[in-house]
Design an enzyme around this catalytic site. Structure first.
Site, PDB file in Angstrom:
ATOM      1  N   THR A   7       0.882  -1.162   0.000  1.00  0.00           N
ATOM      2  CA  THR A   7       0.000   0.000   0.000  1.00  0.00           C
ATOM      3  C   THR A   7       0.918   1.210   0.000  1.00  0.00           C
ATOM      4  O   THR A   7       2.014   1.154   0.548  1.00  0.00           O
ATOM      5  CB  THR A   7      -0.888   0.073   1.259  1.00  0.00           C
ATOM      6  OG1 THR A   7      -0.037   0.104   2.402  1.00  0.00           O
ATOM      7  CG2 THR A   7      -1.846  -1.076   1.367  1.00  0.00           C
ATOM      8  N   GLY A   8       0.506   2.242  -0.641  1.00  0.00           N
ATOM      9  CA  GLY A   8       1.351   3.437  -0.637  1.00  0.00           C
ATOM     10  C   GLY A   8       0.422   4.625  -0.726  1.00  0.00           C
ATOM     11  O   GLY A   8      -0.330   4.734  -1.690  1.00  0.00           O
ATOM     12  N   GLY A   9       0.445   5.467   0.264  1.00  0.00           N
ATOM     13  CA  GLY A   9      -0.398   6.654   0.261  1.00  0.00           C
ATOM     14  C   GLY A   9      -1.845   6.291   0.020  1.00  0.00           C
ATOM     15  O   GLY A   9      -2.502   5.721   0.879  1.00  0.00           O
ATOM     16  N   PHE A  10      -2.283   6.531  -1.179  1.00  0.00           N
ATOM     17  CA  PHE A  10      -3.699   6.358  -1.476  1.00  0.00           C
ATOM     18  C   PHE A  10      -3.961   5.122  -2.323  1.00  0.00           C
ATOM     19  O   PHE A  10      -5.051   4.919  -2.809  1.00  0.00           O
ATOM     20  CB  PHE A  10      -4.198   7.598  -2.217  1.00  0.00           C
ATOM     21  CG  PHE A  10      -3.204   8.054  -3.259  1.00  0.00           C
ATOM     22  CD1 PHE A  10      -3.124   7.423  -4.483  1.00  0.00           C
ATOM     23  CD2 PHE A  10      -2.325   9.106  -2.992  1.00  0.00           C
ATOM     24  CE1 PHE A  10      -2.200   7.828  -5.433  1.00  0.00           C
ATOM     25  CE2 PHE A  10      -1.401   9.515  -3.941  1.00  0.00           C
ATOM     26  CZ  PHE A  10      -1.332   8.875  -5.174  1.00  0.00           C
ATOM     27  N   ALA A  11      -2.934   4.304  -2.532  1.00  0.00           N
ATOM     28  CA  ALA A  11      -3.121   3.155  -3.415  1.00  0.00           C
ATOM     29  C   ALA A  11      -2.897   1.850  -2.685  1.00  0.00           C
ATOM     30  O   ALA A  11      -2.213   1.786  -1.671  1.00  0.00           O
ATOM     31  CB  ALA A  11      -2.161   3.255  -4.591  1.00  0.00           C
ATOM     32  N   LYS A  12      -3.494   0.817  -3.241  1.00  0.00           N
ATOM     33  CA  LYS A  12      -3.276  -0.534  -2.734  1.00  0.00           C
ATOM     34  C   LYS A  12      -2.797  -1.331  -3.939  1.00  0.00           C
ATOM     35  O   LYS A  12      -3.303  -1.139  -5.042  1.00  0.00           O
ATOM     36  CB  LYS A  12      -4.627  -1.038  -2.228  1.00  0.00           C
ATOM     37  CG  LYS A  12      -4.683  -2.494  -1.894  1.00  0.00           C
ATOM     38  CD  LYS A  12      -5.749  -2.773  -0.849  1.00  0.00           C
ATOM     39  CE  LYS A  12      -7.166  -2.662  -1.363  1.00  0.00           C
ATOM     40  NZ  LYS A  12      -8.171  -2.968  -0.366  1.00  0.00           N
ATOM     41  N   ASP A  26      11.473  11.167  -8.412  1.00  0.00           N
ATOM     42  CA  ASP A  26      11.324  10.414  -7.153  1.00  0.00           C
ATOM     43  C   ASP A  26      12.152   9.126  -7.219  1.00  0.00           C
ATOM     44  O   ASP A  26      11.676   8.039  -6.872  1.00  0.00           O
ATOM     45  CB  ASP A  26       9.845  10.112  -6.881  1.00  0.00           C
ATOM     46  CG  ASP A  26       9.587   9.722  -5.426  1.00  0.00           C
ATOM     47  OD1 ASP A  26      10.478   9.973  -4.583  1.00  0.00           O
ATOM     48  OD2 ASP A  26       8.518   9.167  -5.146  1.00  0.00           O
TER      49      ASP A  26
HETATM   50  N1  H91 Z   1       6.059   1.600  -2.593  1.00  0.00           N
HETATM   51  C1  H91 Z   1       6.467   2.791  -3.198  1.00  0.00           C
HETATM   52  O1  H91 Z   1       6.065  -4.628  -2.830  1.00  0.00           O
HETATM   53  C2  H91 Z   1       6.047   1.600  -1.136  1.00  0.00           C
HETATM   54  C3  H91 Z   1       5.826  -7.115  -5.244  1.00  0.00           C
HETATM   55  C4  H91 Z   1       5.508  -6.268  -6.403  1.00  0.00           C
HETATM   56  C5  H91 Z   1       5.471  -6.892  -7.631  1.00  0.00           C
HETATM   57  C6  H91 Z   1       4.875  -4.930  -8.683  1.00  0.00           C
HETATM   58  C7  H91 Z   1       4.580  -4.312  -9.911  1.00  0.00           C
HETATM   59  C8  H91 Z   1       4.250  -2.993  -9.954  1.00  0.00           C
HETATM   60  C9  H91 Z   1       4.205  -2.242  -8.785  1.00  0.00           C
HETATM   61  C10 H91 Z   1       4.504  -2.850  -7.571  1.00  0.00           C
HETATM   62  C11 H91 Z   1       4.859  -4.198  -7.466  1.00  0.00           C
HETATM   63  C12 H91 Z   1       5.229  -4.910  -6.279  1.00  0.00           C
HETATM   64  C13 H91 Z   1       4.869   0.954  -3.148  1.00  0.00           C
HETATM   65  C14 H91 Z   1       3.887  -0.823  -8.848  1.00  0.00           C
HETATM   66  C15 H91 Z   1       4.050  -0.113 -10.039  1.00  0.00           C
HETATM   67  C16 H91 Z   1       3.785   1.227 -10.088  1.00  0.00           C
HETATM   68  C17 H91 Z   1       3.350   1.912  -8.985  1.00  0.00           C
HETATM   69  C18 H91 Z   1       3.181   1.204  -7.804  1.00  0.00           C
HETATM   70  C19 H91 Z   1       3.451  -0.126  -7.737  1.00  0.00           C
HETATM   71  C20 H91 Z   1       5.092  -0.511  -3.287  1.00  0.00           C
HETATM   72  C21 H91 Z   1       3.802  -1.215  -3.599  1.00  0.00           C
HETATM   73  C22 H91 Z   1       4.004  -2.698  -3.828  1.00  0.00           C
HETATM   74  C23 H91 Z   1       5.120  -2.989  -4.746  1.00  0.00           C
HETATM   75  C24 H91 Z   1       6.390  -2.218  -4.554  1.00  0.00           C
HETATM   76  C25 H91 Z   1       6.147  -0.754  -4.337  1.00  0.00           C
HETATM   77  C26 H91 Z   1       5.853  -5.147  -3.923  1.00  0.00           C
HETATM   78  N2  H91 Z   1       5.371  -4.365  -4.985  1.00  0.00           N
HETATM   79  N3  H91 Z   1       6.114  -6.441  -4.092  1.00  0.00           N
HETATM   80  N4  H91 Z   1       5.185  -6.239  -8.718  1.00  0.00           N
HETATM   81  O2  H91 Z   1       3.090   3.250  -9.055  1.00  0.00           O
HETATM   82 CL1  H91 Z   1       4.029   2.053 -11.564  1.00  0.00          CL
HETATM   83 CL2  H91 Z   1       2.649   2.012  -6.419  1.00  0.00          CL
END
Ligand code: H91
Length: 671
Positions: free
Chosen positions: A21-26, A134
């Site tokens: 989860t990050g800010g407003f997204a899951k 970022d």
């Molecule tokens: N952080 C900034 O933790 C805290 C597995 C995992 C696997 C992913 C593919 C895409 C994204 C995340 C993945 C992921 C947020 C993704 C892509 C974009 C985006 C966001 C996420 C975390 C949220 C979970 C994520 C890593 C970053 C894992 N994540 N493990 N594939 O904007 Cl473009 Cl938020």
């Protein structure tokens, strides 16, 4: 969460567990039904987004324009009245941040492999007129081939007059922000990105930040001075490169163009970094087009036309996912979910929203099988990316679909950890990265080249909901109450005699604020912590995580799960999971970390003085085999990665101090 919110996405994807989860997204792991490919789905609630909705629009627009081997691929965007879903390339290796800390720091060789990919991605982003703004190891993910993929374009900028135009918005994470940015001056986006890349390279090579402090103002002061320590293990060439990137005066800072063939990046390589995209979305793949045309029973030409619209709809997603499947040497085949048995289903009946495709217990049939008139109830393993075992478990443990119930979607009845991070095969990367045309391009500035052909599509995010930003509470159904953990006798106990579930049913804990300020801890203790954290982790990356089917979900799990070692699992030499669980809970209470216990999993959160949730993470006591031991799996769901790292070091150290130190019950470092 209303069932309707997920109706649209469930037409095309099978949703699995929340991975972040990050800010407003899951972010959830999911599977695309027609191709069987794994994806990550970023789910945003429009109401909760409030004023941040334009940021989402910026991110979606940027990702539609960018297509590169080191940028996370956007496949599909679905907007409903309440939600925005972004379907993205799945990266099983997780964040580069976790990888670095699991190894303490990277060797110069391994850092170079990754850094070349970062330079490649950024040179491409800049060549398209964007600045990322970022850059940090949390925004670089590791894919199944151990390659990096850049994510999170929510803060990116595309100045109208080109990248040489000045920007004014100060954004990004303080520790990675360039001096001109924090001074509030106008700045050039590409120059600010180079500074952040310098901080990133330092973090790769050292395992900590060059400008760090518990106090943000002190961090800013250090950045403005541009002075950082040079650990003894840094080579003169690494030190020189860092110095060229971390120049306080942006005009004296090295440029991307010079980085591409910088001697440090060239060591062991014969070619400069290849920054151009290897994905040519203008040239469609014949096999994928053929499969789509068979499946949809439409001419090749009309399929070509539909794909070329690049609407980031089901057609774009199916093409891009088929293409990535092909690139990995998998069969270019689509599976049609069959409905009422032989003869009743045509592929086109399974195509999409209009026909109301269901995915409950649906056997899959190949497109070709339909065309030849026989319904083939496909062998799941023949589609599968995973081993037959993994696919078997995946299929037999599928979470129920269509419930739309958020809690259910969050807590699917199985857990799957995908194979993680193969060891870096640097030479493999070298070959993949460099193409014959490369040397001819060595002296060309990326941003002088015409922007590469990428699909443009009109944004689907048209309505901007203006409402009070209301962040969905993290643990909404939970009540945090204060409970003093039961301290068990320190001597060896039998797990069977007293399980955590029996002793500690659904324990909930509340405490007010978290003191993350470690300034009072003297530096030798800090160093010791860092060392313990590092050494607990070291070597674990050599192992892979395997699928671990969990037993049927119970209200509280009565046994710890058996997990394989992974960079997010700390091995202890304890043999009693309950004792460790108790100790962790005692430490969490001490450190004012709120937690909810669910069996052997502790869902934790910290809050600022103002009550805002600053960090969310999970700790899970698990069993490890070979050597048999009790481990702690940890997953950061939200919050600053470095603050989290320090808190984890603190927790692990305190657990070590709190537990008996005799015999094999000792919590010591392994591997
Ligand atoms: N952080 C900034 O933790 C805290 C597995 C995992 C696997 C992913 C593919 C895409 C994204 C995340 C993945 C992921 C947020 C993704 C892509 C974009 C985006 C966001 C996420 C975390 C949220 C979970 C994520 C890593 C970053 C894992 N994540 N493990 N594939 O904007 Cl473009 Cl938020």
């Amino acid at each position: 969460m209303a069932a309707g919110d997920y109706e649209e996405i469930l037409k095309y994807y099978e949703l699995h567990e929340t991975i972040g989860t990050g800010g407003f997204a899951k972010v959830k792991r999911a599977r695309h039904l027609l191709t069987g490919e794994k994806v990550a789905i970023k789910i945003m609630d429009k109401l909760a987004l409030g004023d941040d909705l334009p940021r989402v629009k910026v991110e979606i627009d940027a990702m539609k324009n960018l297509s590169h081997q080191h940028i996370c691929q956007l496949y599909h965007v679905i907007e409903t009245s309440k939600k925005i879903f972004m379907v993205l390339e799945y990266c099983p290796g997780g964040e580069l941040f976790d990888y670095i800390i699991s190894k303490d720091r990277l060797s110069e060789e391994e850092a170079r492999v990754f850094f070349r990919q970062i330079v490649s991605a950024i040179a491409y982003v800049h060549s398209c007129g964007y600045a990322h703004r970022d850059l940090k190891p949390e925004n670089l993910l590791i894919d199944g081939d151990h390659n990096l993929k850049l994510i999170d374009f929510g803060l990116c900028a595309k100045p109208k007059g080109g990248l040489d135009y000045h920007l004014n918005t100060c954004c990004g994470s303080p520790a990675y922000a360039a001096p001109e940015l924090i001074q509030g001056k106008s700045y050039i986006g590409s120059e600010a990105d180079i500074w952040s890349m310098g901080v990133l390279l330092y973090a790769l090579l050292c395992g900590f930040l060059p400008f760090d402090d518990d106090n943000v103002v002190a961090v800013y002061r250090k950045i403005m001075r541009g002075k950082y320590s040079i650990p003894k293990w840094l080579s003169p060439s690494s030190t020189l490169l860092l110095d060229q990137m971390l120049q306080v005066d942006p005009k004296k800072r090295i440029t991307v163009k010079h980085l591409l063939s910088h001697p440090w990046l060239m060591q062991g390589y014969s070619d400069a970094v290849q920054w151009q995209s290897k994905y040519s979305l203008g040239n469609l793949d014949e096999d994928c087009v053929a499969e789509l045309s068979v499946f949809h029973r439409q001419s090749r030409e009309s399929i070509l036309e539909l794909i070329s619209e690049w609407k980031y709809d089901q057609m774009s997603a199916t093409y891009l996912l088929l293409h990535s499947k092909k690139a990995r040497g998998r069969r270019v085949r689509l599976r049609a979910p069959c409905q009422a048995g032989p003869g009743s289903t045509t592929p086109s009946a399974a195509l999409g929203p209009e026909r109301g495709m269901r995915c409950e217990d649906t056997p899959y049939c190949s497109a070709a099988a339909h065309v030849f008139g026989s319904i083939e109830f496909s062998d799941a393993a023949s589609w599968a990316e995973e081993s037959p075992l993994e696919e078997f478990i995946l299929n037999s443990c599928k979470p129920k679909q269509h419930s739309g119930d958020d809690a259910q979607l969050d807590d699917a009845e199985f857990t799957l950890s995908t194979p993680v991070a193969r060891k870096v095969a640097s030479k493999k990367h070298e070959n993949k990265e460099n193409v014959a045309t490369e040397s001819a391009l060595r002296n060309q500035m990326p941003f002088e080249l015409p922007a590469p052909q990428t699909p443009f599509a009109t944004s689907q995010i048209e309505s901007q909901v203006q409402s009070t930003p209301s962040q969905a509470p993290a643990f909404k159904e939970s009540h945090f109450t204060t409970v003093t953990p039961v301290k068990q006798p320190t001597g060896p106990t039998h797990t069977d005699e007293l399980t955590a579930a029996e002793v500690l049913p659904e324990r909930k804990c509340h405490s007010v604020d978290l003191d993350l300020n470690l300034a009072h801890i003297d530096s030798s203790q800090k160093k010791r912590k860092a060392k313990i954290f590092g050494s607990l982790e070291r070597g674990l990356d050599k192992m892979i995580t395997m699928l671990t089917p969990s037993k049927k979900k119970r209200s509280a799990r009565d046994h710890p799960r058996k997990l394989k070692a992974h960079c997010n699992v700390t091995t202890t030499q304890l043999l009693n999971p309950d004792q460790l669980l108790n100790e962790i809970m005692a430490v969490l209470s001490n450190k004012h970390v709120e937690y909810i216990q669910k069996g052997y999993t502790l869902k934790c959160q910290t809050r600022s003085d103002f009550g805002k949730v600053t960090m969310e993470f999970e700790l899970e006591v698990c069993l490890l085999s070979k050597p048999e031991a009790v481990g702690i799996r940890r997953q950061r769901l939200k919050g600053d990665a470095w603050v989290y790292k320090r808190l984890m070091e603190d927790i692990l150290l305190s657990c070590q101090q709190g537990l008996p130190r005799a015999g094999h019950e000792d919590l010591t470092t392994t591997v």
